[in-house]
Design a protein around this motif. Structure first.
Motif, PDB file in Angstrom:
ATOM      1  N   GLU A 210       0.827  -1.205   0.000  1.00 47.62           N
ATOM      2  CA  GLU A 210       0.000   0.000   0.000  1.00 47.62           C
ATOM      3  C   GLU A 210       0.860   1.252   0.000  1.00 47.62           C
ATOM      4  N   ALA A 211       1.922   1.236   0.789  1.00 50.90           N
ATOM      5  CA  ALA A 211       2.820   2.390   0.847  1.00 50.90           C
ATOM      6  C   ALA A 211       3.575   2.561  -0.474  1.00 50.90           C
ATOM      7  N   LEU A 212       3.978   1.458  -1.071  1.00 50.31           N
ATOM      8  CA  LEU A 212       4.648   1.517  -2.376  1.00 50.31           C
ATOM      9  C   LEU A 212       3.712   2.110  -3.425  1.00 50.31           C
ATOM     10  N   ALA A 213       2.467   1.679  -3.417  1.00 51.63           N
ATOM     11  CA  ALA A 213       1.489   2.200  -4.377  1.00 51.63           C
ATOM     12  C   ALA A 213       1.305   3.703  -4.207  1.00 51.63           C
ATOM     13  N   THR A 214       1.323   4.156  -2.958  1.00 50.40           N
ATOM     14  CA  THR A 214       1.188   5.590  -2.705  1.00 50.40           C
ATOM     15  C   THR A 214       2.355   6.359  -3.300  1.00 50.40           C
ATOM     16  N   GLN A 215       3.580   5.869  -3.116  1.00 52.75           N
ATOM     17  CA  GLN A 215       4.756   6.560  -3.655  1.00 52.75           C
ATOM     18  C   GLN A 215       4.737   6.587  -5.185  1.00 52.75           C
ATOM     19  N   LYS A 216       4.318   5.500  -5.796  1.00 52.20           N
ATOM     20  CA  LYS A 216       4.226   5.454  -7.257  1.00 52.20           C
ATOM     21  C   LYS A 216       3.177   6.441  -7.764  1.00 52.20           C
ATOM     22  N   ALA A 217       2.073   6.541  -7.048  1.00 52.61           N
ATOM     23  CA  ALA A 217       1.023   7.485  -7.456  1.00 52.61           C
ATOM     24  C   ALA A 217       1.503   8.923  -7.320  1.00 52.61           C
ATOM     25  N   LEU A 218       2.234   9.220  -6.248  1.00 51.76           N
ATOM     26  CA  LEU A 218       2.754  10.572  -6.049  1.00 51.76           C
ATOM     27  C   LEU A 218       3.779  10.933  -7.133  1.00 51.76           C
ATOM     28  N   LEU A 219       4.633   9.960  -7.479  1.00 53.16           N
ATOM     29  CA  LEU A 219       5.634  10.201  -8.526  1.00 53.16           C
ATOM     30  C   LEU A 219       4.952  10.458  -9.866  1.00 53.16           C
ATOM     31  N   LYS A 220       3.967   9.660 -10.181  1.00 54.40           N
ATOM     32  CA  LYS A 220       3.232   9.848 -11.431  1.00 54.40           C
ATOM     33  C   LYS A 220       2.538  11.194 -11.463  1.00 54.40           C
ATOM     34  N   GLU A 221       1.888  11.560 -10.351  1.00 53.54           N
ATOM     35  CA  GLU A 221       1.178  12.841 -10.298  1.00 53.54           C
ATOM     36  C   GLU A 221       2.130  14.016 -10.489  1.00 53.54           C
ATOM     37  N   PHE A 222       3.309  13.927  -9.884  1.00 50.91           N
ATOM     38  CA  PHE A 222       4.281  15.011  -9.982  1.00 50.91           C
ATOM     39  C   PHE A 222       4.712  15.237 -11.423  1.00 50.91           C
ATOM     40  N   PHE A 223       4.953  14.129 -12.164  1.00 54.52           N
ATOM     41  CA  PHE A 223       5.475  14.266 -13.531  1.00 54.52           C
ATOM     42  C   PHE A 223       4.382  14.386 -14.593  1.00 54.52           C
ATOM     43  N   THR A 224       3.144  14.222 -14.204  1.00 57.04           N
ATOM     44  CA  THR A 224       2.060  14.371 -15.189  1.00 57.04           C
ATOM     45  C   THR A 224       1.191  15.603 -14.932  1.00 57.04           C
ATOM     46  N   CYS A 225       0.999  15.935 -13.641  1.00 52.91           N
ATOM     47  CA  CYS A 225       0.130  17.068 -13.303  1.00 52.91           C
ATOM     48  C   CYS A 225       0.838  18.151 -12.501  1.00 52.91           C
ATOM     49  N   GLY A 226       1.976  17.812 -11.907  1.00 51.79           N
ATOM     50  CA  GLY A 226       2.678  18.752 -11.050  1.00 51.79           C
ATOM     51  C   GLY A 226       3.812  19.457 -11.761  1.00 51.79           C
ATOM     52  N   PRO A 227       4.788  19.958 -10.987  1.00 53.17           N
ATOM     53  CA  PRO A 227       5.923  20.696 -11.571  1.00 53.17           C
ATOM     54  C   PRO A 227       6.711  19.890 -12.599  1.00 53.17           C
ATOM     55  N   GLY A 228       6.729  18.571 -12.460  1.00 49.76           N
ATOM     56  CA  GLY A 228       7.488  17.741 -13.399  1.00 49.76           C
ATOM     57  C   GLY A 228       6.839  17.579 -14.749  1.00 49.76           C
ATOM     58  N   ALA A 229       5.590  18.072 -14.895  1.00 48.63           N
ATOM     59  CA  ALA A 229       4.905  17.950 -16.190  1.00 48.63           C
ATOM     60  C   ALA A 229       5.634  18.719 -17.283  1.00 48.63           C
ATOM     61  N   VAL A 230       6.469  19.684 -16.883  1.00 51.02           N
ATOM     62  CA  VAL A 230       7.225  20.460 -17.868  1.00 51.02           C
ATOM     63  C   VAL A 230       8.181  19.559 -18.659  1.00 51.02           C
ATOM     64  N   CYS A 231       8.526  18.397 -18.097  1.00 51.58           N
ATOM     65  CA  CYS A 231       9.447  17.479 -18.780  1.00 51.58           C
ATOM     66  C   CYS A 231       8.783  16.775 -19.952  1.00 51.58           C
ATOM     67  N   ALA A 232       7.447  16.742 -19.985  1.00 50.16           N
ATOM     68  CA  ALA A 232       6.694  16.108 -21.074  1.00 50.16           C
ATOM     69  C   ALA A 232       7.217  14.703 -21.356  1.00 50.16           C
ATOM     70  N   LEU A 233       7.212  13.861 -20.328  1.00 53.13           N
ATOM     71  CA  LEU A 233       7.752  12.511 -20.464  1.00 53.13           C
ATOM     72  C   LEU A 233       6.905  11.660 -21.399  1.00 53.13           C
ATOM     73  N   THR A 234       7.573  10.937 -22.272  1.00 49.77           N
ATOM     74  CA  THR A 234       6.911   9.944 -23.105  1.00 49.77           C
ATOM     75  C   THR A 234       6.620   8.689 -22.300  1.00 49.77           C
ATOM     76  N   SER A 235       7.558   8.321 -21.407  1.00 46.25           N
ATOM     77  CA  SER A 235       7.440   7.119 -20.582  1.00 46.25           C
ATOM     78  C   SER A 235       8.001   7.414 -19.200  1.00 46.25           C
ATOM     79  N   LEU A 236       7.303   6.940 -18.169  1.00 42.97           N
ATOM     80  CA  LEU A 236       7.793   7.033 -16.792  1.00 42.97           C
ATOM     81  C   LEU A 236       7.759   5.636 -16.191  1.00 42.97           C
TER      82      LEU A 236
END
Length: 470
Positions: A210-236
């Motif tokens: 459950e804790a691992l899933a939370t960290q993965k969700a936070l990482l995804k959110e950061f790079f897709t909706c948060g400050p990391g979205a500026v990177c425009a990742l094709t794959s994470l």
């Protein structure tokens, strides 16, 4: 022939001397101590560590690399003489060394960068960058790579965003496994197609799913909706790893966002690239390299090309149209899948790829080889493990006398690595060098002192190709 690229210095002028120890580590938020004018900055120390020729003009860099290769070949000739073989040719070399070919791109050419997480010069344990110092000396400092000229801006942008993310995270960085912590290295891959892949390595320690899933969700959110979205990742991607290096088979790469692959174009072909698949780090330089190999091997329509440690199949596929068959060998299963996809997508039907370690696959392949067609093998002889291939001479005894081996070496070896390179080249090329230089067809010579040399081999050759993309 050699390929090289320039390593440019930071834009500000370097200091007059490079003496004295680095500045001591300090806690975050404390003032930086005064630094002597004679001491290099951390940026300069990093440049010295990862791009050691950065102070030299490009043409001088090429000359240094040429001389390095020449010394390696001289050492190789000396080793052969120690074995009782007079292998030296004019100039003291045992085989021709082609001139260095400059890289078409000299800045930001890397398509893959690996960033570590550790304490920075300010003591921040969540600094994302490259290492100065060594673990053995216990003096590692992680320095941001924002000034390193051979790393493209996109890679630096992703690294900066990753550092921002882990600094926000309540979880610690994982510096020493036994001391705990979670956030580890970042790999960034880009292509000329405009694709960007990021792979985050994470030590799970004792976290529940459950804790691992939370960290993965936070990482995804950061790079897709948060400050990391500026990177425009094709794959994470996200990989849980309890080891220093972990393959997909040991711990699968988990796709958190985007496409499962990125794509690259090279010599008119399109290549699919997985997170851990090997691909030449300088794409434009690889095109020059493969064209050189194509010219040197002089393969004809009945030649069989053996692509050892083939990765995604770039060399074999780029030469497939001028040979009758390509056999690729690769230990990374995902890379084999990529190579097979690449062949099918590009309409190439004369290729087959075999999964496994080269030292295990090649003896089996060669022992049962009954094909009378000429064989050209392309390999990087400095790879660990390949020295085992030539030890059992029985695996080579079934090959036809008309075999031709093309051996390439495509990374610049500093002095510290020269001996390793020479040893690997000797082990792989005992058959090739000895028989080509010293045992021409029709001439008898006693090789009983060479345990790796089958007596029946005659028409073999080796070419030293040293493209440099460091």
């Amino acid at each position: 022939m050699a390929l090289s690229c320039v390593l440019r210095p930071p834009r500000r002028p370097p200091p007059l001397a490079l003496l004295g120890p680095p500045a001591p580590l300090r806690s975050p938020g404390t003032a930086a101590p005064c630094r002597s004018l004679a001491e290099p900055s951390w940026e300069e120390r990093l440049a010295n560590a990862v791009t050691p020729l950065w102070r030299l003009p490009y043409q001088e860099q090429l000359q240094v690399k040429y001389e390095s290769q020449r010394k390696i070949l001289q050492a190789l000739a000396s080793r052969l003489e120690e074995l009782g073989i007079d292998a030296q040719k004019p100039g003291g070399l045992c085989c021709p060394l082609q001139p260095v070919v400059p890289s078409p791109i000299i800045n930001g050419y890397r398509n893959k960068s690996t960033f570590s997480v550790n304490r920075g010069p300010d003591g921040n344990p969540k600094t994302v960058g490259l290492y100065v110092g060594t673990g053995r000396e216990r003096n590692i400092v992680c320095v941001k790579a924002s000034h390193v000229e051979n790393i493209p801006s996109k890679h630096k942008q992703v690294a900066q965003c990753y550092e921002e993310f882990i600094c926000r995270s309540p979880l610690d960085s994982c510096i020493l496994f036994h001391e705990g912590g979670h956030w580890r290295e970042l790999v960034v891959r880009t292509s000329r197609c405009g694709h960007t892949m990021a792979v985050v390595t994470f030590h799970p320690q004792q976290l529940r799913q459950e804790a691992l899933a939370t960290q993965k969700a936070l990482l995804k959110e950061f790079f897709t909706c948060g400050p990391g979205a500026v990177c425009a990742l094709t794959s994470l991607y996200f990989q849980e790893s309890t080891m220093t290096r972990c393959s997909h088979e040991q711990s699968p790469y988990q796709l958190l966002h985007g496409a499962p692959h990125i794509f690259e174009e090279l010599l008119g072909l399109k290549f699919r690239i997985s997170p851990d698949a090997f691909f030449q780090v300088n794409t434009a330089g690889a095109e020059v390299l493969y064209q050189a190999v194509r010219e040197l091997c002089q393969a004809t329509g009945d030649t069989v090309l053996l692509d050892i440690c083939c990765g995604t199949g770039t060399i074999g596929l780029s030469l497939a149209h001028q040979v009758s068959k390509v056999i690729g060998v690769e230990v990374v299963e995902k890379a084999i899948e990529d190579a097979e996809w690449n062949a099918a997508f590009n309409g190439i039907s004369n290729c087959e790829f075999r999964s496994g370690k080269a030292e295990a696959v090649l003896p089996q392949l060669l022992a049962s080889w009954e094909d009378a067609r000429p064989l050209v093998a392309v390999v990087n002889p400095s790879r660990a493990g390949l020295r085992c291939i030539t030890q059992p001479s029985d695996c080579l005894s079934g090959l036809p006398w008309s075999v031709y081996w093309e051996v390439t070496h495509w990374s610049w070896c500093p002095d510290a690595l020269s001996q390793v390179c020479v040893e690997g080249f000797i082990c792989l090329c005992l058959i090739n060098i000895f028989s080509f230089i010293l045992h021409p067809p029709g001439k008898q010579r006693d090789f009983s002192h060479c345990s790796a040399l089958p007596a029946k081999w005659a028409k073999l050759s080796a070419v030293w190709v040293a493209p440099v993309a460091s």
